[in-house]
Design a protein around this motif. Sequence first.
Motif, PDB file in Angstrom:
ATOM      1  N   ARG A   1      10.966   1.381   4.154  1.00 20.21           N
ATOM      2  CA  ARG A   1      11.293   2.808   4.164  1.00 20.21           C
ATOM      3  C   ARG A   1      10.461   3.564   3.115  1.00 20.21           C
ATOM      4  N   ARG A   2      10.516   4.858   3.223  1.00 21.71           N
ATOM      5  CA  ARG A   2       9.876   5.704   2.212  1.00 21.71           C
ATOM      6  C   ARG A   2      10.546   5.455   0.862  1.00 21.71           C
TER       7      ARG A   2
ATOM      8  N   LYS B   1       3.463  -1.314   4.333  1.00 21.99           N
ATOM      9  CA  LYS B   1       3.468   0.117   4.620  1.00 21.99           C
ATOM     10  C   LYS B   1       4.815   0.535   5.206  1.00 21.99           C
ATOM     11  N   PRO B   2       5.167   1.825   5.112  1.00 19.63           N
ATOM     12  CA  PRO B   2       6.385   2.293   5.776  1.00 19.63           C
ATOM     13  C   PRO B   2       6.375   1.930   7.258  1.00 19.63           C
TER      14      PRO B   2
ATOM     15  N   ASP C   1       5.909   2.470  -7.121  1.00 18.46           N
ATOM     16  CA  ASP C   1       5.077   3.203  -6.174  1.00 18.46           C
ATOM     17  C   ASP C   1       3.638   3.235  -6.678  1.00 18.46           C
TER      18      ASP C   1
ATOM     19  N   CYS D   1      11.015   2.691  -8.171  1.00 11.25           N
ATOM     20  CA  CYS D   1      11.617   3.287  -6.978  1.00 11.25           C
ATOM     21  C   CYS D   1      12.644   2.320  -6.388  1.00 11.25           C
TER      22      CYS D   1
ATOM     23  N   GLU E   1      13.990   1.160  -2.484  1.00 12.59           N
ATOM     24  CA  GLU E   1      13.478   1.179  -1.124  1.00 12.59           C
ATOM     25  C   GLU E   1      14.486   0.530  -0.193  1.00 12.59           C
TER      26      GLU E   1
END
Length: 512
Positions: free
Chosen positions: A175-176, A208-209, A397, A403, A405
Amino acid sequence: MESRSYEYDVIVYGGNAAGIMAGVQAVRMGLRTIVLEPGVRLGGLTTGGLGATDAGDPAAIGGLSQEFYERLARAYGRPGLVWRFEPKAALNVLEDIMAEYGLTAVTKARLLEHGGVDKQDNRIRSITLESGEVYSGKVFIDATYEGDLMARAGVAYIVGREGNEVYGEANNGIRRLAKLEPRIDPYRVPGDPQSGLLARVNPNPGGKPGDGDGKTQAYNYRMCLTDDPDNRLPIEKPADYREEDYEILFRLLEQGYTGPFFKLTMMPNRKTDSNNTGMFSTDYIGMSHAFAEAGYAQREELMKRHETYQKGLVWTLQHHPRVPEAIRSQYAPWGLPRDEFAESGHWPSQLYVRESRRMLGERVVTEHTVNGSEFVGDPVGLGSYAMDSHYTQYCLDEEGDVCVEGGFFVSVQAPFAISYKAIVPKRSECGNLLVPICLSSTHAAYGSIRMEPVFMVLGQSAGAAAALAAASGGAVQDVDYTELRSILDRDGQILDLGEGYVTPPGTTGNPL
């Protein structure tokens, strides 16, 4: 040790609420049935601290699941249905249901880790427990949160997140990233990359997302706490307390973060269902990935580490000098209730395994099903909760910031049908097994299905299908859906709310 052998029509492996409903339904249809629970307590999460039930749209809950919540209401002297309850109240109700219908259940009945499944001619003939007891049956139901019987029977499954491209979805895979706010230094020695990253922080998300991976969303225990001095036991500092597990918390606090750190959702009699919330909480992020495929010893170690982490979190918030006095005072009144979980030291024995193995069955439920764009002609239950996943990992990130995720919460506009083909394996893999919990679903869709009331619904439907298959001697894939549907309709399952039905606002629920 002399082995003992038993023979039943239907054998349910997994004595959580879904497994009990499966067993009750098979008994009601005249089948010799037993429920085998690997752990020390019946009821799973429903009796294990998850008292703040999120049903999504209550209109989608019928049958024995609805009856359970009605019986809770009667136990508390209230009208209608009760969705907030104490663990011991839920256990009492389930035991009453089992006694009323004459269902036998056995605890501490764990499948032999190696060689515990005898499968011949594409059918499970018997299972052997660690005790040496052998249970032969016509039809088996895997009602565990982990899918152990399914896996050992050679049924295909997936662990982790599919890539979005596999089924043309938008909410699967990586996910972002969401930055921690306020920002914290990610290194063990602040400002020194050579010192290494903080515990459980990955250098990147791993792809990657939208890419798939083998990671699972975070687990925790649903803590039942009380501030009643007459019923409260203190939470002591665990002997294996790991201060590094809370370094992210300390650095957030140093930057002015004030929580919340876990929910205090009130249940009757001054108790809580305390679940994860906020930037740092009871989810032991990053520590769930190995659980599904782990052996028993490793699972027990992971469960103990989750328990230590959460007890340590409460102790930290109450006592640690790096926690501001105002926060310590806020959490000081809370402890474990003396009158809950006596069999496991007043701490729940059931880890919240939010997601483990997922079968690759006759049909896969995807987010297209959840969104109503796929027709389902053979429903055995309805889902209605939002597609919901807890965080999967801490990572950096591209800017070097910490972050989280993996989290998402995507509303569902209307209840959706769950196909019978999603709870049976492929015909070529096993002809006498049903799987109502680790069913055939993508990670995104499972985020909506994975609610206790829905599991109870699917458990009851699996019990009815098992009874039909056992009576006929045929494969579960050959159960006549028209006959199954008539039984489910007769017994109060809600399988269709009518064309154009839309869930009323505010009933989707809160993240679980």
